[in-house]
Motif scaffolding. Structure first.
Motif, mmCIF file in Angstrom:
data_model
loop_
_atom_site.group_PDB
_atom_site.id
_atom_site.type_symbol
_atom_site.label_atom_id
_atom_site.label_comp_id
_atom_site.label_asym_id
_atom_site.label_seq_id
_atom_site.Cartn_x
_atom_site.Cartn_y
_atom_site.Cartn_z
ATOM 1 N N ASN C 157 7.036 19.936 34.093
ATOM 2 C CA ASN C 157 6.401 19.807 35.416
ATOM 3 C C ASN C 157 7.144 20.571 36.509
ATOM 4 O O ASN C 157 6.702 20.585 37.657
ATOM 5 C CB ASN C 157 6.277 18.337 35.823
ATOM 6 C CG ASN C 157 7.628 17.667 35.985
ATOM 7 O OD1 ASN C 157 8.496 17.824 35.111
ATOM 8 N ND2 ASN C 157 7.839 16.945 37.074
ATOM 9 N N GLU C 161 5.700 24.568 34.978
ATOM 10 C CA GLU C 161 4.503 24.476 35.823
ATOM 11 C C GLU C 161 4.533 25.528 36.936
ATOM 12 O O GLU C 161 3.528 26.192 37.201
ATOM 13 C CB GLU C 161 4.366 23.067 36.410
ATOM 14 C CG GLU C 161 3.108 22.932 37.238
ATOM 15 C CD GLU C 161 2.704 21.496 37.499
ATOM 16 O OE1 GLU C 161 3.075 20.596 36.715
ATOM 17 O OE2 GLU C 161 1.994 21.267 38.495
ATOM 18 N N ARG C 165 1.879 28.406 37.428
ATOM 19 C CA ARG C 165 1.105 28.540 38.675
ATOM 20 C C ARG C 165 1.288 29.943 39.274
ATOM 21 O O ARG C 165 0.326 30.560 39.742
ATOM 22 C CB ARG C 165 1.545 27.484 39.699
ATOM 23 C CG ARG C 165 1.078 26.054 39.382
ATOM 24 C CD ARG C 165 1.537 25.080 40.478
ATOM 25 N NE ARG C 165 1.235 23.682 40.197
ATOM 26 C CZ ARG C 165 0.414 22.905 40.927
ATOM 27 N NH1 ARG C 165 -0.172 23.399 42.007
ATOM 28 N NH2 ARG C 165 0.205 21.649 40.598
ATOM 29 N N HIS C 190 2.192 13.969 31.379
ATOM 30 C CA HIS C 190 0.752 13.774 31.625
ATOM 31 C C HIS C 190 0.313 14.555 32.876
ATOM 32 O O HIS C 190 -0.725 15.239 32.869
ATOM 33 C CB HIS C 190 0.496 12.268 31.800
ATOM 34 C CG HIS C 190 -0.895 11.919 32.199
ATOM 35 N ND1 HIS C 190 -2.001 12.228 31.433
ATOM 36 C CD2 HIS C 190 -1.373 11.271 33.299
ATOM 37 C CE1 HIS C 190 -3.096 11.782 32.047
ATOM 38 N NE2 HIS C 190 -2.731 11.203 33.178
ATOM 39 N N ALA C 191 1.115 14.481 33.912
ATOM 40 C CA ALA C 191 0.774 15.230 35.142
ATOM 41 C C ALA C 191 0.725 16.732 34.851
ATOM 42 O O ALA C 191 -0.183 17.442 35.297
ATOM 43 C CB ALA C 191 1.794 14.926 36.245
ATOM 44 N N LEU C 195 -3.261 16.549 34.321
ATOM 45 C CA LEU C 195 -3.753 16.525 35.704
ATOM 46 C C LEU C 195 -3.715 17.922 36.323
ATOM 47 O O LEU C 195 -4.716 18.403 36.842
ATOM 48 C CB LEU C 195 -2.903 15.566 36.556
ATOM 49 C CG LEU C 195 -2.792 14.118 36.069
ATOM 50 C CD1 LEU C 195 -1.963 13.291 37.055
ATOM 51 C CD2 LEU C 195 -4.176 13.496 35.891
ATOM 52 N N ASN C 196 -2.566 18.579 36.268
ATOM 53 C CA ASN C 196 -2.423 19.868 36.952
ATOM 54 C C ASN C 196 -2.699 21.070 36.045
ATOM 55 O O ASN C 196 -3.289 22.051 36.490
ATOM 56 C CB ASN C 196 -1.009 20.001 37.538
ATOM 57 C CG ASN C 196 -0.775 19.034 38.685
ATOM 58 O OD1 ASN C 196 -1.732 18.550 39.291
ATOM 59 N ND2 ASN C 196 0.481 18.738 38.983
ATOM 60 N N THR C 199 -5.936 22.982 36.046
ATOM 61 C CA THR C 199 -6.347 23.681 37.277
ATOM 62 C C THR C 199 -5.831 25.118 37.313
ATOM 63 O O THR C 199 -6.306 25.910 38.123
ATOM 64 C CB THR C 199 -5.857 22.951 38.544
ATOM 65 O OG1 THR C 199 -4.428 23.091 38.658
ATOM 66 C CG2 THR C 199 -6.228 21.487 38.533
ATOM 67 N N PHE C 200 -4.835 25.459 36.480
ATOM 68 C CA PHE C 200 -4.320 26.832 36.538
ATOM 69 C C PHE C 200 -4.147 27.480 35.158
ATOM 70 O O PHE C 200 -4.074 28.706 35.065
ATOM 71 C CB PHE C 200 -2.998 26.906 37.310
ATOM 72 C CG PHE C 200 -1.860 26.159 36.675
ATOM 73 C CD1 PHE C 200 -1.090 26.774 35.684
ATOM 74 C CD2 PHE C 200 -1.567 24.860 37.030
ATOM 75 C CE1 PHE C 200 -0.051 26.084 35.072
ATOM 76 C CE2 PHE C 200 -0.527 24.163 36.418
ATOM 77 C CZ PHE C 200 0.235 24.778 35.447
#
Lengths: 224, 224, 224, 224
Positions: C157, C161, C165, C190-191, C195-196, C199-200
């Protein structure tokens, strides 16, 4: 002092030491020492402008005024450089071929007159011309609260000019110092300081003018 | 064709149309039309190199070969530009003062000979010289799978040179076209194409040479 | 395999080895070895996903297929780090305090199972989370003709991440591997992946699924 | 106020209005108005945190203190978006399909409560999540002498988080405001503010806490 620069001072004020950085670009033996691999190319200009004396003078003034010094070093050559790159430049291939600034070599070491001090900051090596490209220069300037940069070192029309062009696009105030940089020919010096410099730099002046103003001497008035 | 460019073809091969982009830089009336605000500055060079004819020829060839065309436009001037900026350049302040490429004006419109076609891509306006700085040019090139860029338009030693210098640092193959760009003086053209260009560009040639090679004519052999 | 990823394959196709890179992020002893300074924080997740086995499996597959491997290492801590920075993050200050990945230390060395091979590329150290920020990662990917990146290593994360991104914003195709990265808690995993990630990232899958597809196994059909 | 944030104030001091900027991210009708195309997705969180009231409160306080406001708008959708892109994200394709924030539409207009004032700065549209990527946000912040940014608007775990992550890497001080942003689920809010936020943001607090401190109320002491 040219009118471009004088009017610049009227607009932007003079440098505040705590918001100013000196960028010392590629002060390698291979560039600056008579025995260095590339010295011969710029010898006439280096000696003609008294490059080392002027670089020392600017650095000494900076240190006396607690202006932050940043080393902005070119990539040190290794034998396998660019082996699998699509588009290395002719300059990169030539530098590899001749192993200029070779990693671990004397030529790739900083000149004796320009040894880093404990408080100096060493930026990551740049691969080509701009000290900002693919390095942490912008981050380090921001984290040190610096918004003006003074560029000295080698070469006027390549690394210094690209670093200046990039720095301007990033929002920095750019100063070029006519006799604290050199190039392979006088024509290239003229291109860097008289043709292109005024399109992106906020001040272009001599080491003496720079040092005088840093030391508090008043800026001359502009022509009416 | 100079040896720098010929050896470049030996190293990098010729352009593949589907991986090549034409960057059409600042094709505004104010630059390219005799009634434009800045035409007079570059008139001698524009007319001397037959700029418009050559730009058209390159663009037409690109369109015939399905080479992607990117418009790379300078910021359109507004009266309040730079009012609260710390370090606008002299050029930016002058452009504002004279409202060159003014937003919504004829001067800030693309020249009739260079109207965007539906398949062209319009990059975000750049604030100063480099078409990459503070825009989506790098992203658009990547998303279109392009790794070589051919730069044409205005001015050779400012926007084109900075876009070329930035593009090279980003890993692109850079082509300059001697007579499909112009500058305020012949000396600036010489600086852009003969002094600085070879330090960052992979090919520097004339429109005729470019068009010939794009159309499949063999590259000349390099000198031994 | 989730529908997000399956539909991605339908849209983008599968990886071509010669245009794909593995980013091995921060494979330091301090992260990956039970005696490392930060191991205890992520121990439960590292062991729960069988992190080292999966990282090895992905790397071995990559090497077998001649997929280029890039080491993307975090800054190695030094005692004076951030002494004059305005805004170091809490994480940076904590890392300095504990000298995690200390320069020249065992903890700041790559884990024995992830030693660089001669053909690997070592990217410049990143100062915080994104392997792209203030480094030459984008340049090296471009020069190697790579437009897809597969991210493995530590932490899911933060560094992975942010690198994902940033890579997406630069135009790259991004793959996350659920069990070839770890984090301090399952909630953070999990995030990052549920979750994130969607999106990318263009593909989010397990090491087994990744290896199978790299080895030519057909992609499952999407649900109707 | 959490200890992460309180210790941050001890380290970095509080905001100086003249060096601080508010980033108002994507304040479109499609996000913020009950009739907007994406409102339903985040309705529960928007209403649960009283998003509009808090955004207004922060903006009003900023204007009263002459803190510069920057609009950071997402790309307005057009029907041909991404037609020739290699790797658009699922989110980009979905946004295109549904024409969210459509160019020239009511949904792609700023909400009535967040109309730009003459002194505000409108940043170039971002293509995906980060307001810094492929835009002039970093340049505009530098030219306005701003080194701290406060992020409000939509969505907490995508555009705000990416803008915060990028801003931190660029050297900015980052503030997140828990109830002046929203997301599609409470779990995403928790990920943005409690799991990931502390790894890159320097302050994470409520609108009330932010406004109080901007107005001069003392920062609470940290726990011993």
């Amino acid at each position: 002092m040219d009118n471009h620069t004088i009017r610049g001072f009227e607009r932007y004020g003079v440098w505040q030491p705590e918001r100013t950085g000196i960028l010392l670009i590629d002060p390698y033996n291979d560039f600056l020492h008579p025995d260095g691999k590339s010295y011969f190319k710029s010898k006439e200009v280096i000696e003609g402008v008294h490059l080392l004396d002027n670089m020392k003078r600017v650095i000494n003034t900076a240190r006396a005024l607690s202006i932050q010094v940043f080393y902005v070093p070119h990539h040190r050559a290794e034998p396998t450089d660019y082996d699998h790159w699509k588009y290395p430049t002719t300059t990169q291939l030539g530098t590899k071929e001749r192993q200029v600034f070779a990693k671990g070599s004397w030529g790739g070491s900083f000149h004796d007159d320009f040894q880093p001090q404990p408080e100096d900051i060493i930026i990551k090596e740049h691969w080509s011309q701009s000290g900002f490209a693919n390095t942490d220069l912008d981050l380090q300037l921001k984290q040190h609260n610096i918004d003006r940069i003074i560029l000295i070192g080698m070469l006027a029309n390549t690394c210094l000019e690209s670093t200046g062009r990039f720095g301007m696009e990033l929002g920095y105030h750019i100063t070029l110092v006519r006799d604290a940089s050199a190039a392979n020919t006088w024509e290239m010096m003229h291109a860097a300081h008289d043709l292109n410099g005024p399109t992106f730099a906020h001040a272009i002046l001599t080491s003496e003018e720079l040092v005088d103003i840093l030391n508090g001497k008043p800026v001359p008035a502009s022509e009416k």
